[in-house]
Design an enzyme around this catalytic site. Structure first.
Site, PDB file in Angstrom:
ATOM      1  N   ASN A 222       0.873  -1.182   0.000  1.00 28.59           N
ATOM      2  CA  ASN A 222       0.000   0.000   0.000  1.00 28.59           C
ATOM      3  C   ASN A 222       0.903   1.223   0.000  1.00 28.59           C
ATOM      4  O   ASN A 222       1.514   1.539   1.017  1.00 28.59           O
ATOM      5  CB  ASN A 222      -0.900  -0.028   1.245  1.00 28.59           C
ATOM      6  CG  ASN A 222      -1.748   1.227   1.352  1.00 28.59           C
ATOM      7  OD1 ASN A 222      -1.898   1.968   0.381  1.00 28.59           O
ATOM      8  ND2 ASN A 222      -2.308   1.464   2.529  1.00 28.59           N
ATOM      9  N   TRP A 223       0.973   1.862  -1.155  1.00 29.14           N
ATOM     10  CA  TRP A 223       1.895   2.995  -1.271  1.00 29.14           C
ATOM     11  C   TRP A 223       1.311   4.306  -0.737  1.00 29.14           C
ATOM     12  O   TRP A 223       1.993   5.320  -0.681  1.00 29.14           O
ATOM     13  CB  TRP A 223       2.324   3.170  -2.738  1.00 29.14           C
ATOM     14  CG  TRP A 223       3.339   2.151  -3.168  1.00 29.14           C
ATOM     15  CD1 TRP A 223       3.840   1.129  -2.421  1.00 29.14           C
ATOM     16  CD2 TRP A 223       3.968   2.062  -4.454  1.00 29.14           C
ATOM     17  NE1 TRP A 223       4.752   0.401  -3.159  1.00 29.14           N
ATOM     18  CE2 TRP A 223       4.849   0.955  -4.409  1.00 29.14           C
ATOM     19  CE3 TRP A 223       3.874   2.795  -5.644  1.00 29.14           C
ATOM     20  CZ2 TRP A 223       5.629   0.576  -5.509  1.00 29.14           C
ATOM     21  CZ3 TRP A 223       4.647   2.420  -6.736  1.00 29.14           C
ATOM     22  CH2 TRP A 223       5.516   1.326  -6.659  1.00 29.14           C
ATOM     23  N   LYS A 224       0.028   4.320  -0.427  1.00 26.07           N
ATOM     24  CA  LYS A 224      -0.621   5.531   0.101  1.00 26.07           C
ATOM     25  C   LYS A 224      -0.346   6.730  -0.828  1.00 26.07           C
ATOM     26  O   LYS A 224      -0.300   6.548  -2.042  1.00 26.07           O
ATOM     27  CB  LYS A 224      -0.157   5.810   1.532  1.00 26.07           C
ATOM     28  CG  LYS A 224      -0.221   4.557   2.401  1.00 26.07           C
ATOM     29  CD  LYS A 224       0.047   4.816   3.851  1.00 26.07           C
ATOM     30  CE  LYS A 224       0.098   3.500   4.586  1.00 26.07           C
ATOM     31  NZ  LYS A 224       0.115   3.647   6.018  1.00 26.07           N
TER      32      LYS A 224
ATOM     33  N   HIS B  10      -9.508   1.101   4.769  1.00 22.31           N
ATOM     34  CA  HIS B  10      -8.231   1.330   5.461  1.00 22.31           C
ATOM     35  C   HIS B  10      -8.466   2.286   6.632  1.00 22.31           C
ATOM     36  O   HIS B  10      -9.269   3.211   6.535  1.00 22.31           O
ATOM     37  CB  HIS B  10      -7.197   1.905   4.486  1.00 22.31           C
ATOM     38  CG  HIS B  10      -5.808   1.869   5.038  1.00 22.31           C
ATOM     39  ND1 HIS B  10      -5.358   2.792   5.957  1.00 22.31           N
ATOM     40  CD2 HIS B  10      -4.789   1.003   4.843  1.00 22.31           C
ATOM     41  CE1 HIS B  10      -4.108   2.503   6.291  1.00 22.31           C
ATOM     42  NE2 HIS B  10      -3.741   1.417   5.627  1.00 22.31           N
TER      43      HIS B  10
ATOM     44  N   GLU C 125      -6.857   4.688   7.712  1.00 24.59           N
ATOM     45  CA  GLU C 125      -6.635   6.108   7.398  1.00 24.59           C
ATOM     46  C   GLU C 125      -7.862   6.712   6.710  1.00 24.59           C
ATOM     47  O   GLU C 125      -8.190   7.885   6.918  1.00 24.59           O
ATOM     48  CB  GLU C 125      -5.361   6.266   6.547  1.00 24.59           C
ATOM     49  CG  GLU C 125      -4.118   6.004   7.396  1.00 24.59           C
ATOM     50  CD  GLU C 125      -2.910   5.491   6.631  1.00 24.59           C
ATOM     51  OE1 GLU C 125      -2.896   5.551   5.385  1.00 24.59           O
ATOM     52  OE2 GLU C 125      -1.970   5.004   7.301  1.00 24.59           O
TER      53      GLU C 125
ATOM     54  N   GLU D 155      -5.474  -5.028  10.398  1.00 27.59           N
ATOM     55  CA  GLU D 155      -4.424  -4.039  10.638  1.00 27.59           C
ATOM     56  C   GLU D 155      -4.698  -3.311  11.955  1.00 27.59           C
ATOM     57  O   GLU D 155      -5.474  -2.337  11.974  1.00 27.59           O
ATOM     58  CB  GLU D 155      -4.399  -3.019   9.507  1.00 27.59           C
ATOM     59  CG  GLU D 155      -4.154  -3.627   8.136  1.00 27.59           C
ATOM     60  CD  GLU D 155      -3.569  -2.604   7.181  1.00 27.59           C
ATOM     61  OE1 GLU D 155      -2.480  -2.853   6.669  1.00 27.59           O
ATOM     62  OE2 GLU D 155      -4.195  -1.549   6.976  1.00 27.59           O
TER      63      GLU D 155
ATOM     64  N   GLY E  40       2.451   2.021  10.631  1.00 27.03           N
ATOM     65  CA  GLY E  40       3.411   3.114  10.477  1.00 27.03           C
ATOM     66  C   GLY E  40       4.106   3.499  11.771  1.00 27.03           C
ATOM     67  O   GLY E  40       4.741   4.548  11.844  1.00 27.03           O
TER      68      GLY E  40
ATOM     69  N   SER F 102       3.406  -2.448  10.214  1.00 29.64           N
ATOM     70  CA  SER F 102       4.862  -2.482  10.360  1.00 29.64           C
ATOM     71  C   SER F 102       5.488  -3.835   9.986  1.00 29.64           C
ATOM     72  O   SER F 102       6.452  -4.274  10.619  1.00 29.64           O
ATOM     73  CB  SER F 102       5.267  -2.056  11.771  1.00 29.64           C
ATOM     74  OG  SER F 102       4.821  -0.732  12.012  1.00 29.64           O
TER      75      SER F 102
ATOM     76  N   GLY G 255       2.797  -1.331   4.237  1.00 28.52           N
ATOM     77  CA  GLY G 255       2.903   0.076   3.860  1.00 28.52           C
ATOM     78  C   GLY G 255       4.346   0.447   3.571  1.00 28.52           C
ATOM     79  O   GLY G 255       4.881   0.176   2.499  1.00 28.52           O
ATOM     80  N   GLY G 256       5.009   1.035   4.564  1.00 23.99           N
ATOM     81  CA  GLY G 256       6.360   1.574   4.387  1.00 23.99           C
ATOM     82  C   GLY G 256       7.338   0.635   3.692  1.00 23.99           C
ATOM     83  O   GLY G 256       8.053   1.051   2.766  1.00 23.99           O
TER      84      GLY G 256
HETATM   85  C1  PEP Z   1      -0.738   0.086   5.938  1.00 29.61           C
HETATM   86  O1  PEP Z   1      -0.833   1.281   5.759  1.00 29.61           O
HETATM   87  O2  PEP Z   1      -1.627  -0.649   5.473  1.00 29.61           O
HETATM   88  C2  PEP Z   1       0.380  -0.416   6.725  1.00 29.61           C
HETATM   89  C3  PEP Z   1       0.292  -1.607   7.221  1.00 29.61           C
HETATM   90  O3  PEP Z   1       1.457   0.414   6.894  1.00 29.61           O
HETATM   91  P1  PEP Z   1       2.895   0.043   7.569  1.00 29.61           P
HETATM   92  O4  PEP Z   1       3.312  -1.284   6.993  1.00 29.61           O
HETATM   93  O5  PEP Z   1       3.797   1.141   7.174  1.00 29.61           O
HETATM   94  O6  PEP Z   1       2.659  -0.057   9.025  1.00 29.61           O
END
Ligand code: PEP
Length: 247
Positions: A9-11, A92, A94, A164, A170, A210, A231-232
């Protein structure tokens, strides 16, 4: 046998140039045949990335609940389909937090996604205070019952669940493999109670929060964890590739 999935997930990060190079370089490496790789990327990159991708599936990160109309700045499910998306990430945390998305709204988006031949990565997960007071299973159970449990079995087969925990997104703070396993088993139970055992056994449940190369193997080895939503660590080709190979 459930699908193993590594989804990124590049957001709101990267541009089309970055995306095209990323796909080319990633797909040049030996790819496991039994892992489905999905990348949720910014709208401006969807077309070029899906034109470039041969193995990786491309996902939108949201869609509107209506077909079309005066919704400035929004994107429809049919638009995502038209640029080669096979999936859309919905619910999500966010989107829930910053755009006030409720499970009712998310459910209407899910229906719109199906009408436009998109499969859905449905995200759920509890905030820190809910985890600390110990009601996380009930909280996530309610999210599921207010959304995907209202689908029929055929529709459910087009859903991947991503658990999640919000406190792990994050933050660098990952749920322990045991915490992930226990919630995934709970999610499977909710699906079994609302559908049947066969549906519960068939649905892929991803862990997100994470995930990185250093912890992916241990998390993915849990019996009810079928992969990750990342994500990251999905923004760096080497780390995402390591995660793809962590099954
Ligand atoms: C996400 O945004 O779906 C996520 C899991 O981010 P991260 O891996 O950076 O925690």
């Amino acid at each position: 046998m459930r699908k193993k999935i590594a989804a990124g997930n590049w957001k709101m990060n990267t541009d089309p140039n970055f995306g095209e190079n990323f796909i080319k370089n990633l797909e040049n490496r030996p790819f496991p045949d039994d892992v489905l790789v999905i990348l949720g990327v910014p709208y401006v990159s969807l077309l070029s990335m899906s034109n470039t991708a041969k193995k990786v599936a491309i996902a939108g990160q949201n869609c509107h609940q209506e077909d079309k109309g005066a919704y400035t700045g929004e994107i429809s499910a049919s638009m995502l389909s038209s640029v080669g998306c096979g999936y859309v990430i919905l619910g999500h945390s966010e989107r829930r937090q910053y755009f006030n998305e409720t499970d009712d709204l998310i459910l209407s988006k899910i229906h719109k996604a199906f009408e436009n031949n998109l499969e859905v990565i449905y995200c759920c997960g509890e905030p820190l205070e809910v985890r600390e007071e110990g009601s996380h299973e009930a909280y996530v159970g309610k999210q599921l019952e207010d959304s995907i449990c209202k689908l029929d079995k055929d529709q459910l087969s087009k859903v991947v669940i991503a658990y999640e925990p919000i406190w792990a997104i994050g933050t660098g703070k990952t749920a322990s493999p045991e915490q992930a396993q226990s919630m995934h088993a709970n999610i499977r139970k909710v699906i079994e109670n609302n559908f049947d055992r066969e549906c519960a056994e068939a649905i892929s449940i991803l862990y997100g929060g994470s995930v990185k190369p250093a912890n992916a193997k241990e998390i993915f080895s849990q019996p009810d964890v079928d992969g990750g939503l990342v994500g990251g660590a999905s923004l760096k080709e080497d780390s995402f590739y390591d995660i793809i190979q962590s099954f």
